[in-house]
Enzyme design. Structure first.
Site, PDB file in Angstrom:
ATOM      1  N   CYS A  39     -81.118   4.738 -10.000  1.00  0.00           N
ATOM      2  CA  CYS A  39     -81.107   4.878  -8.545  1.00  0.00           C
ATOM      3  C   CYS A  39     -82.160   3.942  -7.923  1.00  0.00           C
ATOM      4  O   CYS A  39     -81.960   2.731  -7.917  1.00  0.00           O
ATOM      5  CB  CYS A  39     -81.297   6.340  -8.150  1.00  0.00           C
ATOM      6  SG  CYS A  39     -80.736   6.709  -6.476  1.00  0.00           S
TER       7      CYS A  39
ATOM      8  N   HIS B 101     -77.861   9.279 -11.611  1.00  0.00           N
ATOM      9  CA  HIS B 101     -78.952  10.033 -12.238  1.00  0.00           C
ATOM     10  C   HIS B 101     -78.482  10.726 -13.515  1.00  0.00           C
ATOM     11  O   HIS B 101     -78.158  11.921 -13.486  1.00  0.00           O
ATOM     12  CB  HIS B 101     -79.471  11.100 -11.264  1.00  0.00           C
ATOM     13  CG  HIS B 101     -80.190  10.558 -10.079  1.00  0.00           C
ATOM     14  ND1 HIS B 101     -81.548  10.354 -10.061  1.00  0.00           N
ATOM     15  CD2 HIS B 101     -79.735  10.181  -8.857  1.00  0.00           C
ATOM     16  CE1 HIS B 101     -81.904   9.872  -8.879  1.00  0.00           C
ATOM     17  NE2 HIS B 101     -80.819   9.762  -8.132  1.00  0.00           N
TER      18      HIS B 101
ATOM     19  N   GLU C 245     -80.224  11.767 -15.862  1.00  0.00           N
ATOM     20  CA  GLU C 245     -81.205  12.794 -16.244  1.00  0.00           C
ATOM     21  C   GLU C 245     -80.915  14.122 -15.555  1.00  0.00           C
ATOM     22  O   GLU C 245     -81.389  15.171 -15.991  1.00  0.00           O
ATOM     23  CB  GLU C 245     -82.627  12.313 -15.936  1.00  0.00           C
ATOM     24  CG  GLU C 245     -83.046  12.303 -14.476  1.00  0.00           C
ATOM     25  CD  GLU C 245     -82.429  11.205 -13.630  1.00  0.00           C
ATOM     26  OE1 GLU C 245     -82.693  11.193 -12.410  1.00  0.00           O
ATOM     27  OE2 GLU C 245     -81.678  10.355 -14.160  1.00  0.00           O
TER      28      GLU C 245
END
Length: 198
Positions: free
Chosen positions: A82, A177, A179
């Site tokens: 990002c 993202h 994660e």
């Protein structure tokens, strides 16, 4: 390099903890990096999501901009998600006045290309380089890669053709993202590069 890969997460601003937890879960030794000496102690770097203009300002304030640029030039593996993708781009569109990036990826990136936070969305991406199941990706005020130069290659695009994942040498940039969704394959790819360089 013996044992676990030692990697850093740039900890000036953004979703640092999520990256650190995911990397530790994959067996990496993780350090939070805020100062040049801490960067020198790691073999790879993750630049997390957050606000790219704030990361830019703080990187200069903490004396990190030039050391990170030098590490990229020297071939250090870097994963940017990002805002991290924005920071790795050579060219920015819609940047705030005076905003700079670390560079390294031969791409042009538009900030906040998908609108505001309320317009966040999730999508399944086909990523041939990773093989297996599609990647379930979360886009939160994400950037988009508007053009890809000859040095970089596209890893994934949305159905409408907008590019959202690129790589170039040891650099990996994502609009989304992993994660947050528990997707580990990009971080594994990053760690493989760190180990291979060691």
């Amino acid at each position: 390099m013996a044992g676990s890969p030692r990697v850093g997460v740039l900890s000036l601003q953004g979703d640092v903890r999520e990256h650190a937890a995911l990397l530790e879960g994959l067996g990496a030794e993780v350090a939070l990096v805020r100062r040049p000496g801490e960067l020198e102690a790691v073999d790879g770097l993750v630049i997390p999501g957050g606000e790219s203009s704030v990361i830019d300002k703080l990187s200069r304030l903490f004396g990190m901009q030039e050391p990170i640029r030098a590490a990229i030039r020297d071939g250090m593996p870097v994963l940017g998600t990002c805002a991290g993708l924005i920071m790795l781009a050579d060219r920015l569109v819609d940047a705030i006045d005076g905003q700079e990036s670390f560079g390294g990826l031969d791409v042009t990136v538009r900030r906040n290309a998908f609108g505001r936070q309320v317009e966040s969305f999730e999508a399944d991406l086909d990523v041939p380089a990773l093989g297996g199941e599609p990647v379930h990706a979360a886009f939160i005020r994400g950037p988009v890669v508007e053009s890809v130069g000859p040095a970089a290659s596209v890893l994934a695009s949305l159905d409408d053709g907008r590019v959202v994942a690129v790589e170039q040498g040891a650099l990996l940039g994502l609009s989304f993202h992993p994660e947050i969704t528990g997707e580990t394959r990009f971080h594994r790819r990053f760690l493989d590069r760190v180990l291979a360089r060691g």
